[in-house]
Design a protein around this motif. Structure first.
Motif, PDB file in Angstrom:
ATOM      1  N   ASP A 235       0.741  -1.220  -0.047  1.00 26.16           N
ATOM      2  CA  ASP A 235      -0.003   0.104   0.016  1.00 26.16           C
ATOM      3  C   ASP A 235       0.894   1.227  -0.053  1.00 26.16           C
ATOM      4  O   ASP A 235       0.450   2.301   0.438  1.00 26.16           O
ATOM      5  N   LEU A 236       2.004   0.980  -0.530  1.00 27.94           N
ATOM      6  CA  LEU A 236       3.255   2.225  -0.366  1.00 27.94           C
ATOM      7  C   LEU A 236       2.832   3.392  -1.414  1.00 27.94           C
ATOM      8  O   LEU A 236       2.694   4.451  -1.029  1.00 27.94           O
ATOM      9  N   PHE A 237       2.132   2.954  -2.640  1.00 28.85           N
ATOM     10  CA  PHE A 237       2.107   4.186  -3.467  1.00 28.85           C
ATOM     11  C   PHE A 237       0.620   4.770  -3.404  1.00 28.85           C
ATOM     12  O   PHE A 237      -0.698   4.038  -3.197  1.00 28.85           O
ATOM     13  N   ASP A 238       0.606   5.889  -3.526  1.00 31.64           N
ATOM     14  CA  ASP A 238      -0.512   6.751  -3.499  1.00 31.64           C
ATOM     15  C   ASP A 238      -1.164   6.776  -4.960  1.00 31.64           C
ATOM     16  O   ASP A 238      -2.606   7.045  -4.995  1.00 31.64           O
ATOM     17  N   ALA A 239      -0.505   6.818  -5.899  1.00 32.24           N
ATOM     18  CA  ALA A 239      -0.824   6.563  -7.215  1.00 32.24           C
ATOM     19  C   ALA A 239       0.313   5.952  -8.168  1.00 32.24           C
ATOM     20  O   ALA A 239       1.411   6.073  -7.744  1.00 32.24           O
ATOM     21  N   VAL A 240      -0.340   5.365  -8.969  1.00 35.53           N
ATOM     22  CA  VAL A 240       0.629   4.640  -9.994  1.00 35.53           C
ATOM     23  C   VAL A 240       0.231   5.500 -11.505  1.00 35.53           C
ATOM     24  O   VAL A 240      -0.988   5.473 -11.986  1.00 35.53           O
ATOM     25  N   GLU A 241       1.199   5.735 -11.930  1.00 38.48           N
ATOM     26  CA  GLU A 241       1.098   6.803 -13.438  1.00 38.48           C
ATOM     27  C   GLU A 241       2.120   6.156 -14.554  1.00 38.48           C
ATOM     28  O   GLU A 241       3.216   6.649 -14.331  1.00 38.48           O
ATOM     29  N   PRO A 242       1.368   5.239 -15.252  1.00 34.53           N
ATOM     30  CA  PRO A 242       2.211   4.544 -16.419  1.00 34.53           C
ATOM     31  C   PRO A 242       2.782   5.566 -17.448  1.00 34.53           C
ATOM     32  O   PRO A 242       4.038   5.171 -17.730  1.00 34.53           O
ATOM     33  N   ASP A 243       2.133   6.593 -17.307  1.00 31.95           N
ATOM     34  CA  ASP A 243       2.611   7.550 -18.623  1.00 31.95           C
ATOM     35  C   ASP A 243       3.178   8.786 -18.119  1.00 31.95           C
ATOM     36  O   ASP A 243       3.225   9.866 -18.527  1.00 31.95           O
ATOM     37  N   LEU A 244       3.800   8.951 -16.847  1.00 31.03           N
ATOM     38  CA  LEU A 244       4.333   9.971 -16.365  1.00 31.03           C
ATOM     39  C   LEU A 244       5.144  10.846 -17.044  1.00 31.03           C
ATOM     40  O   LEU A 244       5.185  11.868 -17.117  1.00 31.03           O
ATOM     41  N   THR A 245       6.263   9.930 -17.666  1.00 32.03           N
ATOM     42  CA  THR A 245       7.208  10.892 -18.278  1.00 32.03           C
ATOM     43  C   THR A 245       6.838  11.219 -19.466  1.00 32.03           C
ATOM     44  O   THR A 245       7.055  12.282 -19.801  1.00 32.03           O
ATOM     45  N   LEU A 246       5.866  10.523 -20.153  1.00 31.27           N
ATOM     46  CA  LEU A 246       5.074  11.226 -21.471  1.00 31.27           C
ATOM     47  C   LEU A 246       4.490  12.177 -21.073  1.00 31.27           C
ATOM     48  O   LEU A 246       4.371  13.137 -21.677  1.00 31.27           O
ATOM     49  N   ASN A 247       3.409  12.336 -20.195  1.00 35.29           N
ATOM     50  CA  ASN A 247       2.773  13.552 -19.590  1.00 35.29           C
ATOM     51  C   ASN A 247       3.795  14.610 -19.316  1.00 35.29           C
ATOM     52  O   ASN A 247       3.413  15.746 -19.879  1.00 35.29           O
ATOM     53  N   GLY A 248       4.892  14.548 -18.859  1.00 36.59           N
ATOM     54  CA  GLY A 248       5.877  15.710 -18.339  1.00 36.59           C
ATOM     55  C   GLY A 248       6.505  16.106 -19.624  1.00 36.59           C
ATOM     56  O   GLY A 248       6.363  17.492 -19.987  1.00 36.59           O
ATOM     57  N   LEU A 249       6.714  15.304 -20.867  1.00 33.83           N
ATOM     58  CA  LEU A 249       6.908  15.551 -22.185  1.00 33.83           C
ATOM     59  C   LEU A 249       6.083  16.726 -22.700  1.00 33.83           C
ATOM     60  O   LEU A 249       6.214  17.657 -23.239  1.00 33.83           O
ATOM     61  N   ALA A 250       4.769  16.075 -22.807  1.00 33.46           N
ATOM     62  CA  ALA A 250       3.722  17.199 -23.254  1.00 33.46           C
ATOM     63  C   ALA A 250       3.524  18.188 -22.539  1.00 33.46           C
ATOM     64  O   ALA A 250       3.180  19.216 -23.209  1.00 33.46           O
ATOM     65  N   ILE A 251       3.755  18.230 -21.334  1.00 32.56           N
ATOM     66  CA  ILE A 251       3.403  19.556 -20.592  1.00 32.56           C
ATOM     67  C   ILE A 251       4.768  20.565 -21.013  1.00 32.56           C
ATOM     68  O   ILE A 251       4.440  21.782 -21.258  1.00 32.56           O
ATOM     69  N   ILE A 252       5.864  20.018 -21.281  1.00 32.40           N
ATOM     70  CA  ILE A 252       6.955  21.086 -21.555  1.00 32.40           C
ATOM     71  C   ILE A 252       6.865  21.388 -23.120  1.00 32.40           C
ATOM     72  O   ILE A 252       7.164  22.421 -23.426  1.00 32.40           O
ATOM     73  N   ALA A 253       6.303  20.503 -23.963  1.00 32.20           N
ATOM     74  CA  ALA A 253       6.022  20.770 -25.408  1.00 32.20           C
ATOM     75  C   ALA A 253       5.020  22.056 -25.543  1.00 32.20           C
ATOM     76  O   ALA A 253       5.027  22.849 -26.052  1.00 32.20           O
ATOM     77  N   ALA A 254       3.884  21.646 -24.653  1.00 39.58           N
ATOM     78  CA  ALA A 254       2.773  22.535 -24.540  1.00 39.58           C
ATOM     79  C   ALA A 254       3.367  23.928 -24.315  1.00 39.58           C
ATOM     80  O   ALA A 254       2.694  24.993 -24.808  1.00 39.58           O
ATOM     81  N   ARG A 255       4.089  24.276 -23.302  1.00 33.02           N
ATOM     82  CA  ARG A 255       4.647  25.391 -22.673  1.00 33.02           C
ATOM     83  C   ARG A 255       5.633  25.932 -23.659  1.00 33.02           C
ATOM     84  O   ARG A 255       5.391  27.116 -24.155  1.00 33.02           O
ATOM     85  N   VAL A 256       6.384  25.125 -24.390  1.00 32.53           N
ATOM     86  CA  VAL A 256       7.035  25.892 -25.637  1.00 32.53           C
ATOM     87  C   VAL A 256       6.271  26.245 -26.760  1.00 32.53           C
ATOM     88  O   VAL A 256       6.554  27.598 -27.277  1.00 32.53           O
ATOM     89  N   GLU A 257       5.278  25.681 -27.046  1.00 31.48           N
ATOM     90  CA  GLU A 257       4.242  25.906 -28.213  1.00 31.48           C
ATOM     91  C   GLU A 257       3.561  27.322 -27.695  1.00 31.48           C
ATOM     92  O   GLU A 257       3.214  28.209 -28.705  1.00 31.48           O
ATOM     93  N   SER A 258       3.075  27.469 -26.424  1.00 31.55           N
ATOM     94  CA  SER A 258       2.425  28.676 -25.997  1.00 31.55           C
ATOM     95  C   SER A 258       3.284  29.976 -26.099  1.00 31.55           C
ATOM     96  O   SER A 258       2.710  30.852 -26.008  1.00 31.55           O
ATOM     97  N   THR A 259       4.717  29.655 -26.050  1.00 29.94           N
ATOM     98  CA  THR A 259       5.788  30.985 -26.141  1.00 29.94           C
ATOM     99  C   THR A 259       6.124  31.087 -27.500  1.00 29.94           C
ATOM    100  O   THR A 259       6.909  32.143 -27.635  1.00 29.94           O
ATOM    101  N   THR A 260       5.791  30.547 -28.525  1.00 33.10           N
ATOM    102  CA  THR A 260       6.045  30.651 -29.818  1.00 33.10           C
ATOM    103  C   THR A 260       5.277  31.123 -31.061  1.00 33.10           C
ATOM    104  O   THR A 260       4.002  31.139 -30.804  1.00 33.10           O
TER     105      THR A 260
END
Length: 260
Positions: A235-260
């Motif tokens: 019961d150690l995990f509060d959440a399991v996020e299989p796509d965490l790294t991909l989600n982070g990449l999408a956040i960074i890409a969206a931030r770049v797109e919003s500034t260009t």
């Protein structure tokens, strides 16, 4: 559509994403010698099977912990997808978080990207556990700053080392023991217990120590291929996020797109 590329030490994941969600993903063994042309042939065939038009890819973001792989992945984006890729942690692809450690430049891109995604989704202090070639446990504080972490051998590395060093021990699959007993009755059972419950105990013990040191309520977010396997018996995990790294990449890409 966005093509997110997460190049790890063992595998490279290619994911087509729309609105931050994964539409399709494929995995290939990491080989720094693989050329852009080889990637393109493989990837185009898989896109065709998934009925995805490569022309619909409008941006590419790459996260890599294998520096030698970056050139050919960049060339893939430029030559076959007509995109200058964003590279996580470089230039406009800056992580956008404080890396509060002694050597900020040594932090692996995957760990930084995980921190971005975890903080975007969860409030408060976090411990992010990533089950990869190595198992990493990282502290992201309530402000979103990366405060440090732990690197341990991945469970597959541990098992490979055990089998390689002991001639009579067999290769076994990474899976939970058949019973909850921690006293094995035969060699394979004893190996399953040692590897699986040993790893669970290691994680629980380290997280307990991290929480005590942090001194504030702390959620544990797990990601990586084996997270769900361990989630069944702790019961150690509060959440399991299989796509965490991909989600982070999408956040960074969206931030770049919003500034260009």
């Amino acid at each position: 559509m966005l093509l997110a590329i997460d190049a790890g030490n063992t595998n490279i994941v290619f994911a087509v994403m729309q609105n931050g969600e994964v539409s399709a993903r494929w995995r290939i063994a990491t080989d720094a010698r693989r050329t852009a042309d080889e990637y393109a042939v493989w990837l185009r065939q898989l896109m065709q099977l998934a009925q995805i038009d490569p022309a619909a890819i409008k941006s590419v973001i790459i996260s890599t912990v294998v520096p030698r792989a970056l050139h050919n992945l960049t060339l893939l984006a430029q030559k076959y997808l007509d995109c200058d890729p964003i590279v996580a942690g470089r230039g406009e692809g800056d992580y956008g978080l404080v890396i509060d450690v002694d050597e900020p430049g040594s932090l692996g891109a995957d760990r930084a990207v995980n921190a971005v995604a975890a903080h975007a989704k969860y409030d408060g202090d976090l411990v992010v556990i990533d089950f990869g070639t190595a198992t990493t446990l990282d502290h992201v504080d309530y402000t979103g700053a990366y405060k440090g972490g732990i690197i341990a051998p991945g469970i597959n590395l541990s098992l490979d080392a055990l089998v390689a060093a002991a001639a009579k021990l067999p290769n076994i699959a990474i899976e939970a023991p058949a019973t909850n007993s921690v006293i094995g009755r035969n060699t394979e059972e004893q190996m399953h217990i040692g590897v699986y419950w040993g790893y669970v105990s290691m994680m629980e013990g380290i997280v307990q120590r991290m929480r005590a040191e942090i001194g504030r309520p702390t959620k544990v977010v797990a990601t990586g291929g084996l997270a769900q396997l361990f989630d069944k018996h702790t019961d150690l995990f509060d959440a399991v996020e299989p796509d965490l790294t991909l989600n982070g990449l999408a956040i960074i890409a969206a931030r770049v797109e919003s500034t260009t």
